[in-house]
Design a protein around this motif. Structure first.
Motif, PDB file in Angstrom:
ATOM      1  N   ALA A 238       0.831  -1.208   0.000  1.00 40.09           N
ATOM      2  CA  ALA A 238       0.000   0.000   0.000  1.00 40.09           C
ATOM      3  C   ALA A 238       0.869   1.263   0.000  1.00 40.09           C
ATOM      4  O   ALA A 238       0.570   2.231  -0.723  1.00 40.09           O
ATOM      5  N   GLU A 244      -2.723   4.108   1.742  1.00 34.46           N
ATOM      6  CA  GLU A 244      -2.694   3.165   2.855  1.00 34.46           C
ATOM      7  C   GLU A 244      -3.955   2.313   2.940  1.00 34.46           C
ATOM      8  O   GLU A 244      -3.958   1.244   3.556  1.00 34.46           O
ATOM      9  N   ILE A 246      -5.197   0.601   0.637  1.00 28.57           N
ATOM     10  CA  ILE A 246      -5.047  -0.607  -0.174  1.00 28.57           C
ATOM     11  C   ILE A 246      -4.752  -1.815   0.697  1.00 28.57           C
ATOM     12  O   ILE A 246      -5.215  -2.925   0.421  1.00 28.57           O
ATOM     13  N   SER A 247      -4.000  -1.611   1.784  1.00 23.61           N
ATOM     14  CA  SER A 247      -3.690  -2.745   2.657  1.00 23.61           C
ATOM     15  C   SER A 247      -4.964  -3.321   3.274  1.00 23.61           C
ATOM     16  O   SER A 247      -5.101  -4.544   3.420  1.00 23.61           O
ATOM     17  N   PRO A 298      -3.397  -2.765  -7.977  1.00 22.47           N
ATOM     18  CA  PRO A 298      -4.271  -2.974  -6.815  1.00 22.47           C
ATOM     19  C   PRO A 298      -5.498  -3.839  -7.071  1.00 22.47           C
ATOM     20  O   PRO A 298      -5.861  -4.667  -6.235  1.00 22.47           O
TER      21      PRO A 298
END
Length: 439
Positions: A238, A244, A246-247, A298
């Protein structure tokens, strides 16, 4: 699928035991996040927050099998309720005292972790006497694995909501009060009060004298390691993409995959011995982790994470059955608690090992460690095939349950069979059941 699980939960006491256990385990599921948020709110460093979280985790790893052995010896209410109270008081002391003086903070955190009640193993010990049929018990194992995914997803969310509404200290207190209430709900239930472990052979190793159990613990150490590395690598991925959130997408997809896989796995009856099936499931798990090292964009990465999670809950559910078949007589709760410890220590090791790897090779290298962990888990199972061979289905003469009288209907177990349900989770369903090896 949903109908089958609904029928299972309509069995008397089943829903209460599952709900109480999940609520009772909430403090453990949220401890890492809750401790970090609390320490930071008190002005402590990330280093201190990490150390206190590690103290909790290590204390928990030590306490689970010890308390599990105590439950097997003295029953659930006498051990679990005092343990839940001590654990809750330890976390309450941390919330009320804060991080100064440090020795008190360390001691309070250690007490909270050490006395976390072994509710997870305790629930699996109760399922046979509650559900009374091997197919239902196996489905309950799968439902248990799925419920864990839900708990580990919703638990941190509950902490963040409590922090937003009140404070970090209040979040610690509320979560642990809920944990004590959950444990209380379980231990005052009739199945918990009635449950007694089989008489056990006096041995200092307890459940660990089983070679099959040791092999399983070694394998699931590496499964835990893989999951621990994925959690850290997801954050690094991420960061590399400048978002962030994305995590959280990746970890949510991993959990969603496990949820789908667990529900599908528990919805049917599986032929063959679970030891062979476990090798197949862990192989599929490793195969799902390896593509994460490609680290595509992603969207694709989120899809890969969902696929990677599909076989986690089925592997856990199958592992529960294997533990049941290989644990020595009278060590049921301790054996399941050792699996929890092995998995947790592996996850902690993964988070420690993957950091330097990511610093050198980036997020793809971190995900590669996860794939290597999955392969190592498979190799352990392959290398220990003989040790994990299905137990001899012939009962030992000293432990064989008495036959039902001729007039008894086929579906009604004899009183001896009912008495042994704590140790005979597979009943008469699977080849490879050996009463002398049961917990």
């Amino acid at each position: 699928m949903a109908t089958g699980y609904a029928e299972l939960l309509r069995v008397r006491h089943a829903a209460r035991l599952l709900t109480g256990t999940l609520l009772g385990r909430l403090p453990n599921a949220t401890a890492a996040l809750a401790i970090v948020l609390f320490v930071r709110s008190e002005g402590g460093s990330y280093t201190l927050a990490g150390v206190l979280s590690a103290v909790y985790g290590l204390s928990n790893a030590v306490g689970q099998p010890l308390l599990g052995r105590a439950v097997d010896l003295w029953g659930q209410p006498r051990v679990m309720l005092p343990a839940a109270l001590f654990s809750g008081l330890g976390m309450a002391a941390l919330a009320l005292v804060g991080v100064e003086p440090l020795p008190v903070a360390y001691a309070a955190t250690a007490v909270a972790g050490l006395f976390t009640p072994p509710l997870e193993g305790g629930l699996r010990a109760l399922w046979p006497s509650v559900l009374k049929h091997p197919d239902r018990v196996h489905a309950a194992y799968a439902l248990d694995a799925v419920a864990q995914e839900v708990m580990f997803t919703l638990g941190p969310l509950a902490v963040t909501v409590l922090v937003a509404l009140w404070s970090e200290a209040a979040a610690l207190l509320v979560i642990n009060v809920l944990g004590v209430l959950g444990a209380l709900s379980v231990v005052v239930s009739p199945p918990s009060r009635r449950w007694r472990s089989e008489p056990r052979e006096a041995h200092w190793l307890g459940a660990l004298r089983s070679g099959g159990l040791l092999a399983l613990l070694g394998s699931f150490f590496f499964v835990g390691l893989a999951l621990g590395t994925i959690a850290v690598a997801a954050v690094a991925y991420a960061d590399g993409h400048g978002d962030e959130l994305i995590s959280s997408y990746l970890l949510s997809a991993l959990g969603a995959g496990a949820l789908v896989g667990g529900l599908a796995y528990g919805a049917r009856t599986w032929a063959g011995d679970p030891e062979t099936r476990l090798r197949v499931l862990v192989a599929a798990l490793a195969a799902g982790y390896l593509p994460l090292a490609l680290a595509p964009g992603p969207v694709a990465m989120t899809l890969l994470a969902g696929v990677a999670g599909l076989f986690l809950a089925p592997a856990l559910a199958c592992a529960f059955v294997v533990v049941d078949r290989h644990a020595p007589v009278g060590t049921v709760t301790e054996a399941f608690s050792w699996l929890v410890t092995s998995f947790g220590v592996g996850a902690a090791a993964g988070t420690a090992v993957v950091g330097p790897v990511i610093e050198r090779g980036g997020a793809p290298a971190g995900f590669l460690v996860a794939g290597a962990g999955g392969l190592a888990a498979l190799l352990v199972l392959l290398a220990t095939r003989r040790v994990l061979a299905a137990p001899d289905p012939t009962p030992h003469p000293a432990t064989a349950p008495p036959s039902a009288p001729p007039s008894a209907p086929p579906s009604a177990p004899s009183s001896g069979a009912v008495a042994r349900m704590e140790s005979d989770r597979n009943g008469d369903a699977g080849a490879g059941f050996k009463t002398g090896h049961q917990a």
